[in-house]
Design a protein around this motif. Structure first.
Motif, mmCIF file in Angstrom:
data_model
loop_
_atom_site.group_PDB
_atom_site.id
_atom_site.type_symbol
_atom_site.label_atom_id
_atom_site.label_comp_id
_atom_site.label_asym_id
_atom_site.label_seq_id
_atom_site.Cartn_x
_atom_site.Cartn_y
_atom_site.Cartn_z
ATOM 1 N N VAL A 1 0.857 -1.187 0.000
ATOM 2 C CA VAL A 1 0.000 0.000 0.000
ATOM 3 C C VAL A 1 0.894 1.239 0.000
ATOM 4 N N PRO A 2 0.354 2.414 -0.331
ATOM 5 C CA PRO A 2 1.145 3.635 -0.218
ATOM 6 C C PRO A 2 1.571 3.875 1.230
ATOM 7 N N LEU A 3 2.847 4.018 1.452
ATOM 8 C CA LEU A 3 3.378 4.300 2.783
ATOM 9 C C LEU A 3 3.400 5.803 2.996
ATOM 10 N N VAL A 4 2.600 6.259 3.929
ATOM 11 C CA VAL A 4 2.557 7.668 4.279
ATOM 12 C C VAL A 4 2.983 7.780 5.732
ATOM 13 N N THR A 5 4.170 8.296 5.970
ATOM 14 C CA THR A 5 4.717 8.352 7.325
ATOM 15 C C THR A 5 4.949 9.778 7.804
ATOM 16 N N LYS A 6 4.399 10.742 7.081
ATOM 17 C CA LYS A 6 4.431 12.139 7.505
ATOM 18 C C LYS A 6 3.285 12.851 6.816
ATOM 19 N N VAL A 7 2.949 14.019 7.299
ATOM 20 C CA VAL A 7 1.914 14.813 6.641
ATOM 21 C C VAL A 7 2.513 15.357 5.351
ATOM 22 N N ILE A 8 1.869 15.069 4.232
ATOM 23 C CA ILE A 8 2.401 15.467 2.931
ATOM 24 C C ILE A 8 1.423 16.377 2.205
ATOM 25 N N SER A 9 1.924 17.068 1.236
ATOM 26 C CA SER A 9 1.107 18.005 0.470
ATOM 27 C C SER A 9 0.228 17.255 -0.511
ATOM 28 N N ALA A 10 -0.747 17.977 -1.074
ATOM 29 C CA ALA A 10 -1.613 17.374 -2.080
ATOM 30 C C ALA A 10 -0.809 16.958 -3.306
ATOM 31 N N THR A 11 0.194 17.757 -3.651
ATOM 32 C CA THR A 11 1.040 17.416 -4.799
ATOM 33 C C THR A 11 1.816 16.135 -4.538
ATOM 34 N N ASP A 12 2.399 16.048 -3.340
ATOM 35 C CA ASP A 12 3.155 14.850 -2.990
ATOM 36 C C ASP A 12 2.266 13.608 -2.942
ATOM 37 N N ALA A 13 0.994 13.807 -2.610
ATOM 38 C CA ALA A 13 0.083 12.664 -2.523
ATOM 39 C C ALA A 13 -0.024 11.948 -3.856
ATOM 40 N N TYR A 14 0.034 12.704 -4.963
ATOM 41 C CA TYR A 14 -0.086 12.089 -6.279
ATOM 42 C C TYR A 14 1.154 11.293 -6.666
ATOM 43 N N THR A 15 2.259 11.546 -6.008
ATOM 44 C CA THR A 15 3.481 10.802 -6.315
ATOM 45 C C THR A 15 3.761 9.717 -5.283
ATOM 46 N N THR A 16 2.870 9.547 -4.314
ATOM 47 C CA THR A 16 3.018 8.504 -3.301
ATOM 48 C C THR A 16 2.281 7.264 -3.787
ATOM 49 N N LEU A 17 3.020 6.360 -4.397
ATOM 50 C CA LEU A 17 2.436 5.176 -4.999
ATOM 51 C C LEU A 17 2.555 3.989 -4.040
ATOM 52 N N ARG A 18 2.141 2.830 -4.482
ATOM 53 C CA ARG A 18 2.188 1.649 -3.637
ATOM 54 C C ARG A 18 3.622 1.237 -3.361
ATOM 55 N N SER A 19 3.912 0.955 -2.114
ATOM 56 C CA SER A 19 5.190 0.354 -1.750
ATOM 57 C C SER A 19 5.055 -1.157 -1.814
ATOM 58 N N SER A 20 6.167 -1.840 -1.880
ATOM 59 C CA SER A 20 6.136 -3.299 -1.881
ATOM 60 C C SER A 20 5.736 -3.807 -0.504
ATOM 61 N N GLU A 21 5.272 -5.040 -0.449
ATOM 62 C CA GLU A 21 4.965 -5.641 0.847
ATOM 63 C C GLU A 21 6.196 -5.643 1.747
ATOM 64 N N THR A 22 7.350 -5.913 1.167
ATOM 65 C CA THR A 22 8.585 -5.927 1.958
ATOM 66 C C THR A 22 8.843 -4.572 2.594
ATOM 67 N N ASP A 23 8.664 -3.501 1.824
ATOM 68 C CA ASP A 23 8.900 -2.163 2.364
ATOM 69 C C ASP A 23 7.872 -1.812 3.444
ATOM 70 N N VAL A 24 6.635 -2.239 3.244
ATOM 71 C CA VAL A 24 5.617 -1.979 4.263
ATOM 72 C C VAL A 24 5.972 -2.718 5.545
ATOM 73 N N TYR A 25 6.339 -3.985 5.428
ATOM 74 C CA TYR A 25 6.730 -4.741 6.616
ATOM 75 C C TYR A 25 7.943 -4.113 7.306
ATOM 76 N N ASN A 26 8.907 -3.647 6.529
ATOM 77 C CA ASN A 26 10.082 -3.014 7.133
ATOM 78 C C ASN A 26 9.693 -1.770 7.920
ATOM 79 N N GLN A 27 8.748 -0.999 7.404
ATOM 80 C CA GLN A 27 8.288 0.194 8.126
ATOM 81 C C GLN A 27 7.553 -0.203 9.401
ATOM 82 N N ILE A 28 6.742 -1.250 9.319
ATOM 83 C CA ILE A 28 6.026 -1.730 10.507
ATOM 84 C C ILE A 28 7.021 -2.133 11.589
#
Length: 473
Positions: A159-186
């Motif tokens: 899923v898209p990893l959002v770990t800070k408050v981002i702008s509307a512009t940045d939201a459009y460039t926040t795409l899905r992360s890999s499952e591995t990256d999501v697990y690493n963040q968790i």
């Protein structure tokens, strides 16, 4: 990706106020506090922290949590239901489409919660408060974020990893992360939480996250990642912490006035009796539709399958604590239908179509820790403690039903199902142990590898075609 854009720009006002003694529900003063405010003092952050914990009432709402943990499993089903019937039946039947309105609502709920959590993390780091307080607040927020992203990666995969408050512009460039990256963040979030949160006996208010809660979730995450050694280390710390123990009787775990017992590891606080309080709605939602006797208007979701009812061994007291077998209608006739009993509150006052129940909800409890320890170690000793509480023979002894559950793994699968029945574990358990595609099709579920995750909501992809869809949708 307008869905995320909308979520991260929404002002979240989620202040819950009630009179529950020493609960996190006390923390917010009566105010219009805005989640975009720049919090400066401890009092400001107490308001903000309360808004973050209040997201639990949405994420663990009865319809939302049951949809992806019980109804997709062999524990629960739906008959007549209130609300969006077709979308609910689609979840039960593994016929979900990307346009399912409930799936999109769940997606929104998680990202709204992430906005609140990330805003607090961003602001506490620049507030200039003392390091111990700052790290504890960050730890609590990272616990919630880690818990939520763990649910999300189970539900959608990457899923898209959002770990800070981002702008509307940045939201459009926040795409899905890999499952591995999501697990690493968790893992990163929950490690920080475990290192900076107090033991359960030192949390600042009931319902707040503790070191043991963070360790327990992180251990389950490690088990999902195949790291049994790391999971064992964490679970043994919880086991040896002296903070938790099994209650003597299983029936003592549940009831409208049973709150924050020695068995509770992380518990959502409710206060029934008034529509202005965060009351429990499980009892109403899980009662049969429009029975008009035990509840004024049941929601009809999470109805218990015969398969779960029959899973209990003869003489297991947990079955009758967990499951109602029917009710008497207004004419005194018995209507046979199985539905959850754990959050029963027959004396709750009524407001509109809701019983304002008082029951808390345990997201994590010590029996879960013991069963996860058996999963991590292969040692049935911990599982047998849970069975002993139920008055049942230990695995490995003559009276255990070995023919039906010949291995520790199968015995544990059975034990988790009956001990934690309808507490939102079953589907994730089957996925984590790799058993979903063996168990569920044999029970009539049309589950496939692709269908073990939800589709990315179509609205998200429509607004940003760079967001990829899960295979099979």
């Amino acid at each position: 990706m307008k869905s995320i854009q909308r979520i991260i720009t929404i002002t979240v006002i989620c202040i819950m106020v009630c009179s529950c003694k020493k609960s996190f529900l006390d923390l917010a003063p009566i105010s219009n506090a805005n989640a975009n405010n720049f919090y400066k003092t401890r009092a400001d952050f107490d308001v903000a922290i309360n808004s973050a914990y209040a997201t639990l009432y949405t994420i663990y709402a009865p319809e939302e949590a049951a949809s992806y943990t019980e109804i997709m499993s062999d524990n629960a089903t739906l008959y007549a239901v209130a609300g969006a019937q077709a979308d609910k039946w689609a979840i039960r039947d593994y016929t979900i489409s990307a346009s399912n309105t409930l799936i999109y609502q769940y997606w929104q709920d998680y990202y709204k919660a992430m906005f609140t959590i990330n805003n607090i993390i961003d602001q506490i780091q620049v507030a200039g408060l003392d390091a111990a307080y700052t790290n504890r607040v960050k730890g609590e927020m990272m616990f919630l974020r880690g818990l939520y992203y763990y649910n999300m990666v189970q539900l959608w995969g990457g899923v898209p990893l959002v770990t800070k408050v981002i702008s509307a512009t940045d939201a459009y460039t926040t795409l899905r992360s890999s499952e591995t990256d999501v697990y690493n963040q968790i893992v990163t979030d929950l490690k920080f939480a475990a290192d900076n949160l107090p033991l359960a006996n030192a949390v600042p208010a009931l319902g707040r996250a503790s070191k043991g809660a963070a360790q327990t979730v992180l251990a389950e995450v490690y088990l999902s990642m195949g790291n049994k050694s790391a999971a064992t280390t964490l679970l043994m710390e919880v086991y040896n912490s002296g903070q938790y123990s099994l209650l003597p009787q299983y029936a003592s775990l549940f009831g409208a006035n049973v709150k924050n017992t020695k068995e509770s590891v992380f518990e959502i606080q409710n206060l029934g009796g008034s529509a202005s309080n965060p009351y429990s709605s499980y009892w109403t939602a899980y009662a049969p539709v429009t029975n008009g006797v035990i509840t004024k208007y049941g929601g009809g979701i999470n109805q218990v399958t015969d398969d779960l009812y029959n899973e209990y061994e003869a003489g297991d007291p947990r079955r009758d604590v967990s499951i109602n077998t029917g009710y008497n209608d207004a004419k005194g006739n018995f209507v046979a239908i199985k539905f959850p009993k754990k959050w029963e509150d027959r004396t709750a006052p009524v407001s509109g179509t809701q019983e304002l129940s008082n029951n808390n909800f345990m997201v994590l409890r010590y029996a879960d820790v013991l069963l996860l320890l058996t999963e991590a170690t292969g040692d049935a000793t911990y599982m047998n403690q849970v069975r002993a509480r139920a008055g049942l023979s230990a695995f490995g002894t003559a009276n255990y039903p070995t023919a039906k559950y010949p291995t520790v793994a199968l015995a544990l699968e059975h034990e988790r199902r009956v001990e934690l029945a309808l507490e939102f574990h079953r589907f994730f358990d089957l996925k984590r142990t790799g058993r979903a595609l063996t168990v569920l099709p044999a029970k009539g579920k049309t589950a496939t590898q692709n269908r073990l995750v939800y589709p990315i909501p179509q609205y998200v992809i429509t607004q940003n075609s760079a967001i990829t869809q899960n295979p099979g949708y």
